[in-house]
Enzyme design. Structure first.
Site, PDB file in Angstrom:
ATOM      1  N   GLU A  98     -19.102   2.237   6.926  1.00 56.51           N
ATOM      2  CA  GLU A  98     -19.099   2.963   5.652  1.00 56.51           C
ATOM      3  C   GLU A  98     -18.029   2.385   4.730  1.00 56.51           C
ATOM      4  OE1 GLU A  98     -17.753   6.372   2.977  1.00 56.51           O
ATOM      5  OE2 GLU A  98     -16.621   5.349   4.534  1.00 56.51           O
ATOM      6  N   GLU A 121     -17.053  15.104   2.674  1.00 54.55           N
ATOM      7  CA  GLU A 121     -18.220  14.974   1.803  1.00 54.55           C
ATOM      8  C   GLU A 121     -18.991  13.667   2.086  1.00 54.55           C
ATOM      9  OE1 GLU A 121     -19.316  17.134  -0.344  1.00 54.55           O
ATOM     10  OE2 GLU A 121     -20.852  15.847  -1.274  1.00 54.55           O
ATOM     11  N   GLU A 157       0.754   9.228  12.006  1.00 58.62           N
ATOM     12  CA  GLU A 157      -0.609   9.754  11.830  1.00 58.62           C
ATOM     13  C   GLU A 157      -1.492   9.271  12.979  1.00 58.62           C
ATOM     14  OE1 GLU A 157      -3.160  10.206   8.021  1.00 58.62           O
ATOM     15  OE2 GLU A 157      -3.857   8.339   8.910  1.00 58.62           O
ATOM     16  N   LYS A 216       0.518   4.013  -3.046  1.00 60.70           N
ATOM     17  CA  LYS A 216       0.293   5.434  -2.757  1.00 60.70           C
ATOM     18  C   LYS A 216       1.337   6.311  -3.456  1.00 60.70           C
ATOM     19  CE  LYS A 216      -0.910   8.408   1.110  1.00 60.70           C
ATOM     20  NZ  LYS A 216      -1.427   8.412   2.472  1.00 60.70           N
ATOM     21  N   SER A 238       0.819  -1.209   0.000  1.00 63.13           N
ATOM     22  CA  SER A 238       0.000   0.000   0.000  1.00 63.13           C
ATOM     23  C   SER A 238       0.857   1.266   0.000  1.00 63.13           C
ATOM     24  CB  SER A 238      -1.069  -0.118   1.087  1.00 63.13           C
ATOM     25  OG  SER A 238      -0.921   0.780   2.083  1.00 63.13           O
ATOM     26  N   ASP A 275       1.852   8.556   6.579  1.00 65.67           N
ATOM     27  CA  ASP A 275       1.047   7.633   7.392  1.00 65.67           C
ATOM     28  C   ASP A 275       1.570   6.200   7.334  1.00 65.67           C
ATOM     29  OD1 ASP A 275       0.302   7.108   4.797  1.00 65.67           O
ATOM     30  OD2 ASP A 275      -1.839   6.933   5.212  1.00 65.67           O
TER      31      ASP A 275
HETATM   32  P1  GTP Z   1      -4.729   9.193   2.066  1.00 66.85           P
HETATM   33  O1  GTP Z   1      -3.894   9.134   3.303  1.00 66.85           O
HETATM   34  O2  GTP Z   1      -4.060   8.693   0.837  1.00 66.85           O
HETATM   35  O3  GTP Z   1      -6.070   8.510   2.260  1.00 66.85           O
HETATM   36  O4  GTP Z   1      -4.977  10.715   1.715  1.00 66.85           O
HETATM   37  P2  GTP Z   1      -5.208  11.948   2.702  1.00 66.85           P
HETATM   38  O5  GTP Z   1      -4.078  12.068   3.667  1.00 66.85           O
HETATM   39  O6  GTP Z   1      -5.550  13.128   1.888  1.00 66.85           O
HETATM   40  O7  GTP Z   1      -6.503  11.460   3.395  1.00 66.85           O
HETATM   41  P3  GTP Z   1      -7.180  11.809   4.769  1.00 66.85           P
HETATM   42  O8  GTP Z   1      -6.219  12.324   5.766  1.00 66.85           O
HETATM   43  O9  GTP Z   1      -8.390  12.591   4.508  1.00 66.85           O
HETATM   44  O10 GTP Z   1      -7.668  10.357   5.185  1.00 66.85           O
HETATM   45  C1  GTP Z   1      -6.780   9.372   5.534  1.00 66.85           C
HETATM   46  C2  GTP Z   1      -7.496   8.256   6.289  1.00 66.85           C
HETATM   47  O11 GTP Z   1      -8.707   8.705   6.909  1.00 66.85           O
HETATM   48  C3  GTP Z   1      -7.954   7.109   5.419  1.00 66.85           C
HETATM   49  O12 GTP Z   1      -6.926   6.185   5.230  1.00 66.85           O
HETATM   50  C4  GTP Z   1      -9.107   6.517   6.248  1.00 66.85           C
HETATM   51  O13 GTP Z   1      -8.588   5.758   7.333  1.00 66.85           O
HETATM   52  C5  GTP Z   1      -9.738   7.747   6.837  1.00 66.85           C
HETATM   53  N1  GTP Z   1     -10.811   8.291   5.973  1.00 66.85           N
HETATM   54  C6  GTP Z   1     -10.775   9.428   5.256  1.00 66.85           C
HETATM   55  N2  GTP Z   1     -11.921   9.638   4.607  1.00 66.85           N
HETATM   56  C7  GTP Z   1     -12.738   8.601   4.916  1.00 66.85           C
HETATM   57  C8  GTP Z   1     -14.091   8.248   4.550  1.00 66.85           C
HETATM   58  O14 GTP Z   1     -14.792   8.932   3.791  1.00 66.85           O
HETATM   59  N3  GTP Z   1     -14.583   7.089   5.077  1.00 66.85           N
HETATM   60  C9  GTP Z   1     -13.861   6.310   5.927  1.00 66.85           C
HETATM   61  N4  GTP Z   1     -14.436   5.195   6.391  1.00 66.85           N
HETATM   62  N5  GTP Z   1     -12.592   6.614   6.281  1.00 66.85           N
HETATM   63  C10 GTP Z   1     -12.039   7.735   5.786  1.00 66.85           C
HETATM   64 MG    MG Z   2      -3.417  10.504   4.994  1.00 65.92          MG
END
Ligand code: GTP
Ligand code: MG
Length: 228
Positions: free
Chosen positions: A182, A141, A167, A81, A77, A100
């Site tokens: 969800e 959203e 994180e 990413k 993963s 993270d």
């Molecule tokens: P990523 O780390 O790649 O996901 O991008 P980001 O850092 O912009 O994302 P963000 O910090 O918003 O979200 C990171 C983590 O939050 C995800 O890996 C999930 O664990 C959780 N998360 C964020 N949005 C959602 C959502 O809509 N539904 C659920 N169930 N978990 C979410």
């Molecule tokens: Mg993140």
């Protein structure tokens, strides 16, 4: 209670094809080191959260933390990413762009517990907050609610002190219930996830946020604030 979601990895756990180039071998070795270092940062951060929880419990007879989950992002993963964001899969890019690799989910009892822990972390001299996103004040959203912090965690290793990002997702039991289901509904179930499903989940998220506020009020002995 703690739930650990991944174990440590050794070089033999990383699939290296027989015809691997020296660069690929070097990457595999680097990954073992990445895994080890981030596991150490994870341990420090989890232990610190437990210390804060126990101290609060002994002072006020209430545990802010219901339970903690933590995990190290898998190599697969991490690579996905990096590629998704247009970077080569290299050790340097992991350190530079993935914040993270080490992740902690702190599931709190009440809404205020989240902000109590946040205030301690942001005031601490040892853990600098590198980034904060409050999806409780401003839900996503989808309806997702949690407080996200990236903290800088110092770890002492043989070469000296190293700083790594960890994180931390802080949420209530109710928010965690919503996020788990969800995720399951959106990504894991075989059925189609429709716009109407998404809208209903947003409503569930609002209902849950009302419940969190009401539970907090009950806990603090406040008068009910019924909306008729
Ligand atoms: P990523 O780390 O790649 O996901 O991008 P980001 O850092 O912009 O994302 P963000 O910090 O918003 O979200 C990171 C983590 O939050 C995800 O890996 C999930 O664990 C959780 N998360 C964020 N949005 C959602 C959502 O809509 N539904 C659920 N169930 N978990 C979410
Ligand atoms: Mg993140």
């Amino acid at each position: 209670m703690m739930i650990e979601k991944s174990g440590s990895i050794r070089l033999k756990d990383i699939p290296i094809p027989s015809g691997a180039t020296p660069e690929q071998r070097e990457l595999a070795q680097g990954m073992v080191r990445v895994n080890h270092l981030y596991r150490s940062a994870l341990k420090v951060a989890v232990t610190q959260m437990e210390i804060l929880d126990e101290e609060f419990a002994s002072l006020y007879d209430h545990s802010p933390i219901h339970h903690i989950e933590y995990r190290i992002k898998t190599l697969e993963s991490i690579s996905d990413k990096l590629r998704r964001r247009g970077y080569d899969v290299t050790i340097d890019n992991i350190y530079a762009y993935i914040q993270d690799v080490a992740g902690i989910r702190v599931i709190c009892n009440y809404l205020d517990d989240i902000y109590y822990l946040r205030s301690l972390l942001t005031r601490s001299e040892s853990f600098k907050v590198l980034r904060e996103v409050d999806y409780i004040q401003q839900p996503k959203e989808s309806g997702y609610r949690s407080l996200h912090l990236i903290i800088d965690v110092p770890i002492v290793i043989s070469e000296g002190t190293l700083h790594l990002p960890v994180e931390i997702q802080l949420r209530t039991i109710a928010m965690d219930m919503w996020a788990s289901l969800e995720h399951e509904l959106r990504y894991k179930s075989d059925r189609n996830f429709s716009d109407s499903d998404a809208a209903r989940l947003r409503l569930c998220s609002e209902a849950i946020s009302e419940i969190d506020r009401e539970m907090q009020d009950i806990y603090q002995g406040k008068e009910p604030s019924y909306h008729e």
